[in-house]
Design a protein around this motif. Structure first.
Motif, short mmCIF file in Angstrom:
data_model
loop_
_atom_site.label_atom_id
_atom_site.label_comp_id
_atom_site.label_asym_id
_atom_site.label_seq_id
_atom_site.Cartn_x
_atom_site.Cartn_y
_atom_site.Cartn_z
N GLU A 1 13.63 -2.92 2.54
CA GLU A 1 12.33 -2.42 2.05
C GLU A 1 11.20 -2.83 2.98
OE1 GLU A 1 14.41 -4.01 -0.11
OE2 GLU A 1 15.04 -2.27 -1.28
N ASP A 2 11.28 -4.04 3.51
CA ASP A 2 10.22 -4.48 4.42
C ASP A 2 10.11 -3.54 5.61
OD1 ASP A 2 11.14 -7.94 3.86
OD2 ASP A 2 9.47 -6.78 2.99
N VAL B 1 11.16 -0.40 5.70
CA VAL B 1 10.73 0.92 5.23
C VAL B 1 9.22 0.98 5.10
CG1 VAL B 1 10.75 2.48 3.24
CG2 VAL B 1 12.88 1.47 4.03
N LEU B 2 8.62 -0.15 4.71
CA LEU B 2 7.18 -0.16 4.46
C LEU B 2 6.34 -0.63 5.64
CD1 LEU B 2 7.24 -1.46 0.80
CD2 LEU B 2 6.46 0.77 1.59
N ASP B 3 6.97 -1.11 6.68
CA ASP B 3 6.21 -1.61 7.82
C ASP B 3 5.62 -0.45 8.62
OD1 ASP B 3 6.22 -2.50 10.89
OD2 ASP B 3 5.88 -4.25 9.63
N ARG C 1 15.47 4.26 -2.93
CA ARG C 1 16.76 3.93 -2.32
C ARG C 1 17.88 4.11 -3.33
NH1 ARG C 1 17.56 -1.49 0.27
NH2 ARG C 1 19.45 -0.39 0.95
N VAL D 1 9.89 1.85 -3.67
CA VAL D 1 10.84 2.04 -2.58
C VAL D 1 12.26 1.72 -3.05
CG1 VAL D 1 11.56 1.24 -0.30
CG2 VAL D 1 9.16 1.64 -0.77
N ARG E 1 0.44 4.36 1.20
CA ARG E 1 1.06 3.58 2.26
C ARG E 1 1.70 4.47 3.32
NH1 ARG E 1 0.71 -1.45 4.52
NH2 ARG E 1 2.66 -1.98 5.55
N PHE E 2 2.55 5.40 2.88
CA PHE E 2 3.31 6.23 3.82
C PHE E 2 2.42 7.22 4.54
CE2 PHE E 2 6.80 4.25 2.36
CZ PHE E 2 7.90 4.95 1.87
N TYR F 1 6.84 -1.86 -3.60
CA TYR F 1 8.23 -2.28 -3.39
C TYR F 1 9.14 -1.74 -4.49
CZ TYR F 1 7.83 -5.14 0.75
OH TYR F 1 7.67 -5.55 2.05
N TYR G 1 -2.38 -3.22 2.27
CA TYR G 1 -2.28 -3.49 0.83
C TYR G 1 -3.62 -3.79 0.18
CZ TYR G 1 2.72 -3.36 1.57
OH TYR G 1 3.99 -2.94 1.89
#
Lengths: 204, 357
Positions: B10-11, B13-15, A185, A181, A152-153, A178, A159
């Motif tokens: 998180e949304d 961060v991942l967008d 955090r 992540v 993703r990053f 998720y 997805y």
């Protein structure tokens, strides 16, 4: 704002032309994806296996060219190439180690992702030993989470693409990422707390 | 805009678009997001937290030298290319020769048997190939000159055979043992050497072939020009070779055919020679020259491929006087001065490590 949709449109045509025998299209595919696959393979097997990754990658593309007429349509060229290369690489690694591993080998390979510790407060204030402690906290993600987050990053895949590369469904891919992540955090928060405590120590 | 209003940390961060803005802001994206934050102050905190996480957790890149990528792609293209070339098969020639012979005999037979009408008879004489077969009994190399001017230096315990007239469409020689070939250029008539299960085809060049019965490898080493080496496996019905094993060799490249695995493999010659046409003695005298340039000079002089990270060495400067050392001796000297090491891999030489202190 939309992401580079043009990329995807060109790729459909590219793939079709390649299948029909266009050497030029094949070369374009090489230029676009050789490095991507190489780096992915190295992350998967580790830098000790660069030669195996490179050899397998070259075999992979040579065979891709030979079998082009038999290939089907692909939704995402990148996802297709990553997942088929990944499968081949795992097979090759398995041949090399000669040990009969667990049944679902696809789950058990290593995937190494390094996060850069931003040169911010943390690095400046802490000694190397403590910075390492924080890195360890950050690396508590499972291999699967690391790979999903990487896709993703770094590879910026959607997805659906991530799900197909990791051989899971879309919903599982979302949860995996998720979850990762959230862990990141939390570990970052822990490290801030650690920093705070250490700073207090220092002041005593 | 709508979805962003209900986004969690998180949304964000991942967008992918949000990430793009945080890591690589543009005027356009700045305008968009600053406007969004202004209009949606409830999201301000989530946005700031997300920005911190994104900046903190960036994935470290793996550096790959562009050379390595380029070379890898080249290897793939070469392998595909050599697969595609149709190869001139010894069996075709032999079959063709015997067909010609048969036709010749048939014509003679037809001509010899008197026809009903009394037309004058012509006798055609068919000549078989006379093979020249030379064995070297001495310990010393034996020099042979072929009818076309090409020379063969035959090593001890070796033998060659070829058609005495040497006037067919292709010039063919069979070898058992080892010999150095110096072939006169004749684009119309390819020069072909059969040795063990390999076939080497050239137009005009200089190369060594080594194929002894008691060794399970056949080696072809090119000094000058270009040759095509293949292992000749014939498919049953049509006389095309299997396109599995073919290589084109350039100077300082060596092909080894492994009997057991039936594989043809390319390597760098054991002792690469300087090949560039115009070389002068001062070519290898370096005074305060940057290391990448030194490597390029070696590449051009020896026609080899050196793989190295030019950024790593671009600040390294060397003064050294080299002359007629072997390529590897020269590399030893240079690498030692910068603390680097090198490794030969196939036809590439990979240089790693070291710095400029």
């Amino acid at each position: 704002m939309t992401l580079d949709l043009n990329q995807h449109i060109d790729e459909k045509a590219l793939w079709l032309q390649f299948k029909e025998g266009s050497r030029k299209s094949f070369d374009q595919i090489l230029q676009l994806y050789y490095e991507v696959l190489l780096k992915y393979g190295i992350r998967m097997l580790g830098s000790n296996y660069i030669e195996l990754v490179e050899d397998t990658l070259q075999d992979f593309f040579v065979d891709l060219w030979s079998s082009k007429a038999r290939l089907g349509e692909v939704n995402s060229l990148k996802a297709y190439l990553l997942s088929s290369f990944k499968r081949r690489l795992i097979r090759e690694k398995q041949k090399k180690s000669k040990t009969v591993s667990d049944s679902d080998l696809l789950e058990n390979y290593e995937f190494e992702v390094q996060f850069t510790v931003e040169k911010t407060i943390i690095e400046k204030e802490l000694s190397e030993e403590n910075a390492k402690k924080i890195k360890v906290l950050m690396a508590q993600l499972s291999k699967r989470q690391q790979e999903a987050i990487f896709l993703r990053f770094y590879e910026k895949m959607n997805y659906d693409e991530i799900a197909s590369v990791m051989n899971i469904n879309n919903h599982s891919a979302v949860n995996l990422i998720y979850g990762g992540v959230k862990l990141l955090r939390a570990s970052w928060f822990d490290s801030i707390v650690l920093l705070f405590c250490l700073a207090l120590e220092y002041l005593k | 805009m709508k979805k962003y209003q209900t986004y969690s940390v998180e949304d964000f961060v991942l967008d992918l678009e949000f990430r793009e803005w945080v890591l690589l802001p543009t005027m356009e994206s700045n305008a968009f997001w600053e406007n969004f934050i202004e209009k949606n102050s409830a999201q301000r905190e989530s946005v700031s937290k997300a920005i911190l996480v994104i900046k903190e957790f960036q994935i470290e890149d793996i550096t790959i030298e562009t050379e390595q990528v380029r070379n890898g792609i080249e290897v793939i293209n070469n392998r595909i290319e050599t697969k595609n070339q149709v190869f001139f098969n010894p069996k075709i020639i032999r079959i063709a020769a015997s067909v010609a012979l048969f036709l010749g005999l048939a014509i003679v037979a037809w001509l010899y048997y008197p026809k009903p009408s009394s037309s004058p008879q012509v006798v055609a004489i068919v000549q078989e190939d006379v093979m020249e077969h030379i064995v070297n009994p001495d310990d010393k190399p034996l020099a042979i000159t072929l009818p076309d001017g090409s020379t063969i230096v035959l090593e001890k315990s070796s033998e060659v055979s070829f058609d005495q007239a040497f006037d067919k469409p292709s010039r063919e020689v069979s070898l058992k043992g080892q010999a150095l070939f110096d072939v006169v250029k004749d684009a119309q008539r390819p020069f072909i050497v059969y040795a063990g299960k390999t076939t080497t085809q050239v137009v005009g060049t200089s190369f060594i072939v080594r194929a002894f019965d008691n060794e399970n490898e056949v080696k072809v080493d090119v000094l000058r020009g270009k040759v095509k080496v293949s292992s000749s496996l014939v498919k049953s019905s049509n006389f095309e070779t299997s396109t599995e094993n073919e290589l084109v060799l350039e100077p300082n490249e060596l092909a080894i055919y492994h009997e057991k695995s039936q594989k043809l493999v390319k390597e760098l010659s054991r002792n690469p020679k300087v090949i560039a046409e115009s070389t002068s003695p001062e070519m290898f005298v370096f005074e305060e020259v940057r290391v990448p340039k030194i490597f390029r000079t070696l590449e051009t002089a020896y026609g080899v491929n050196l793989v190295f990270d030019k950024d790593r060495y671009k600040k390294c400067v060397l003064t050294t006087k080299l002359s007629d050392e072997t390529l590897y001796q020269k590399l030893d000297i240079i690498c030692k001065s910068i603390g680097a090491t090198y490794k030969v891999k196939g036809v590439k030489i990979i240089i790693k490590g070291g710095d400029c202190n």
